[in-house]
Design an enzyme around this catalytic site. Sequence first.
Site, PDB file in Angstrom:
ATOM      1  N   TRP A 194       0.155  -1.894   2.470  1.00  0.00           N
ATOM      2  CA  TRP A 194       0.979  -1.571   3.417  1.00  0.00           C
ATOM      3  C   TRP A 194       1.525  -2.635   4.163  1.00  0.00           C
ATOM      4  CZ3 TRP A 194      -1.393   3.387   6.661  1.00  0.00           C
ATOM      5  CH2 TRP A 194      -1.366   4.292   5.918  1.00  0.00           C
TER       6      TRP A 194
ATOM      7  N   SER B 241       7.931  -4.167  -6.641  1.00  0.00           N
ATOM      8  CA  SER B 241       8.815  -3.270  -7.010  1.00  0.00           C
ATOM      9  C   SER B 241       8.577  -2.057  -7.786  1.00  0.00           C
ATOM     10  CB  SER B 241       9.958  -4.059  -7.008  1.00  0.00           C
ATOM     11  OG  SER B 241      10.498  -4.991  -6.248  1.00  0.00           O
TER      12      SER B 241
ATOM     13  N   GLU C  44       1.817 -13.354  -0.485  1.00  0.00           N
ATOM     14  CA  GLU C  44       2.428 -13.563   0.729  1.00  0.00           C
ATOM     15  C   GLU C  44       1.310 -14.366   1.593  1.00  0.00           C
ATOM     16  OE1 GLU C  44       3.249  -9.514   1.586  1.00  0.00           O
ATOM     17  OE2 GLU C  44       4.851  -9.706   0.181  1.00  0.00           O
TER      18      GLU C  44
ATOM     19  N   GLY D 206       8.910  -7.051  -3.303  1.00  0.00           N
ATOM     20  CA  GLY D 206       9.808  -6.762  -2.295  1.00  0.00           C
ATOM     21  C   GLY D 206      11.269  -7.119  -2.437  1.00  0.00           C
TER      22      GLY D 206
ATOM     23  N   GLY E 106       6.363  -1.584  -0.716  1.00  0.00           N
ATOM     24  CA  GLY E 106       7.239  -0.592   0.199  1.00  0.00           C
ATOM     25  C   GLY E 106       7.221   0.734  -0.520  1.00  0.00           C
TER      26      GLY E 106
HETATM   27  P1  PGA Z   1       6.541  -4.304  -3.467  1.00  0.00           P
HETATM   28  O1  PGA Z   1       5.139  -5.213  -3.108  1.00  0.00           O
HETATM   29  O2  PGA Z   1       6.209  -3.034  -4.071  1.00  0.00           O
HETATM   30  O3  PGA Z   1       7.228  -4.005  -1.985  1.00  0.00           O
HETATM   31  O4  PGA Z   1       7.481  -5.277  -4.460  1.00  0.00           O
HETATM   32  C1  PGA Z   1       4.330  -4.955  -4.265  1.00  0.00           C
HETATM   33  C2  PGA Z   1       3.065  -6.051  -3.280  1.00  0.00           C
HETATM   34  O5  PGA Z   1       3.559  -6.794  -2.824  1.00  0.00           O
HETATM   35  O6  PGA Z   1       1.686  -5.651  -3.575  1.00  0.00           O
END
Ligand code: PGA
Length: 255
Positions: A14, A216, A100, A176, A238
């Site tokens: 999340w 994604s 991240e 993302g 997401g």
């Molecule tokens: P995403 O993120 O599905 O929004 O691309 C995946 C993640 O960072 O684990």
Amino acid sequence: MNKQLRKTVIAGNWKMNKTPEQAKALINEMKPLVANADCDVVLCVPFIDIPAAVEAAKGSNIKIGAENVHFKASGAYTGEIAADMLKEAGVEYVVIGHSERRTYFGETDQTVNLRSLAALNAGLKAIICVGETLEQRELGYTETLLKYQTKMALTNVTKEQLANVIIAYEPVWAIGTGVTATAEQADEGNGFVRAAIAEAYGADVAETVTVQYGGSMNAGNADELLAKANVDGGLIGGASLKAADFAKIVEAASK
Ligand code: PGA
């Protein structure tokens, strides 16, 4: 290659989304939609949401995870959370080394390794993230980097502890961004991760380790990605914030 030897795990990440009340509502919406899953279903939520999430998921097949853990047992580490705190709160999984965290919070291969050891020693399941940037891919370093990151993350992790390890291959350029790796790229990346595990622990052991793809993944592309021999589930950002989308991915993994 035998997919039957390992668990398929769909885990939501999340990130920094949802208050405790919102977490409760979303989990209550998801519960009936994923109740018949033929795979493990995990939601990794912000620390503050953990009590509400654990309570909401009680009696269901949804397991709760955290998004990070510190490597020390306790002490003067303002703002950090220790593994036994997570364990006592009812957490079963923890995401470690997400790109991240590596990009924005100075996480290194060494801290990823230390955090993984702390999680495993406390009896948590570690979802360890690895992945290359677009620049690294274009320079031809994907295989070298994925193998290096995987081996570094697993330093001093025993063969027995490996049963509680999931590696998530997440190409940084796909997170993302709406740009998903092709199913072939995902399968190849996951294959590099598995090869690194085989080099360190033997091919038989590597066959038993769950390697997820993340970046994604959504209701529309999950079927194709999850059909690949090396893709044993997904780490979903997401699309894990929407009950119907997440449920569709769980359904695709249950086929
Ligand atoms: P995403 O993120 O599905 O929004 O691309 C995946 C993640 O960072 O684990």
